[in-house]
Design an enzyme around this catalytic site. Structure first.
Site: not given
Ligand code: NAP
Length: 236
Positions: A143, A158
């Site tokens: 991020s 985070y």
């Molecule tokens: P999201 O929609 O909240 O999805 C997060 C995913 O991680 C879900 O599938 C969740 O599973 C899974 N997860 C959490 N804990 C886990 C565990 N212990 N074992 C296996 N899976 C687990 O978030 P996202 O936006 O797609 O984020 C994906 C990545 O992008 C993350 O690393 C996040 O930090 C990064 N990111 C996102 C943004 C943004 O704006 N969205 C910005 C910068 C970085 P469950 O469904 O079981 O909870």
């Protein structure tokens, strides 16, 4: 002779960016192992992609479960004998707006476990398999909040976890330097419309996943040990 499909594994892929990465990697011609901690949700997500004709299969993985990582490694070895692409995507953002001075330590530890230690476990398990196969692309989903240059107090655990993930990227990339064709990079997807990013975010899933797919499909002369956003280097 037919060229063998690349084998890709994505963590936290039942929804959000990880799910979209599975779609894009399958579209790029890969066999994708979609993993998620909840088997029902992960199976359902894989079924949707299979229904679209994508070469996707499901395997359960809670990234904090070291024995689960070991079992998944055995599965991948037995089924394919190698792994070509690893996307460490699973992540949580639990402490937005909380203070570094009084947020619950359990929450800090949980954040580090999921966002940092999980990627360490995955690299320790799967990068040696990549070395044995002579090819590998590791993409750590970080991020902009992990940038030391821009670090602030907004979301302490985070931000620290993503800075640590970036450091891990450098360490692993250097540990495999000189190996045949292994590249280890980290990236920021930008602000993406997912459960984590919220509905007001300015990027679609496809835009958020684009740089991940680019790094997962880098050619032999592509970069390693880098931090990227929109396919361009980002300051650490
Ligand atoms: P999201 O929609 O909240 O999805 C997060 C995913 O991680 C879900 O599938 C969740 O599973 C899974 N997860 C959490 N804990 C886990 C565990 N212990 N074992 C296996 N899976 C687990 O978030 P996202 O936006 O797609 O984020 C994906 C990545 O992008 C993350 O690393 C996040 O930090 C990064 N990111 C996102 C943004 C943004 O704006 N969205 C910005 C910068 C970085 P469950 O469904 O079981 O909870």
């Amino acid at each position: 002779m037919a060229i063998e499909k690349r084998i890709a594994l994505v963590t936290g892929a039942n929804r959000g960016i990880g799910y979209e990465v599975c779609r894009q990697l399958a579209d790029a011609g890969m066999q994708v192992i979609l993993t998620s901690r909840d088997a029902t949700k992960g199976e359902a997500a894989a079924q949707v992609l299979k229904g679209e004709g994508k070469d996707v299969r499901f395997h359960q993985l809670d990234v904090t479960d070291e024995s689960g990582v070991a079992k998944l490694l055995q599965f991948v070895k037995a089924e394919y004998g190698r792994l070509d692409v690893l996307v460490n995507n699973a992540g949580v953002r639990l402490d937005q707006g909380l203070s570094v001075f009084d947020e619950d330590m359990a929450l800090v530890r949980a954040t580090l476990e999921i966002n940092f230690y999980s990627a360490l476990h995955m690299c320790r398990a799967f990068v040696p398999l990549m070395q044995a196969g002579g090819y590998g692309r590791v993409v750590n989903v970080s991020s902009s909040l992990g940038q030391l240059a821009e670090m602030d107090a907004e979301t302490p655990a985070y931000s620290i976890s993503k800075a640590a993930l970036n450091a891990l990227t450098r360490v692993v990339a250097d540990a495999v330097r000189g190996d045949k064709d292994i590249k280890v990079n980290t990236m920021s997807p930008g602000w993406v419309r997912t459960d984590m990013g919220g509905a007001d975010a300015d990027r679609s899933l496809a835009q958020g996943a684009d740089t991940i797919t680019w790094l997962a499909t880098l050619p032999k002369d592509g970069p390693t040990s880098g931090f990227f956003k929109d396919r361009k280097p980002l300051a650490w």
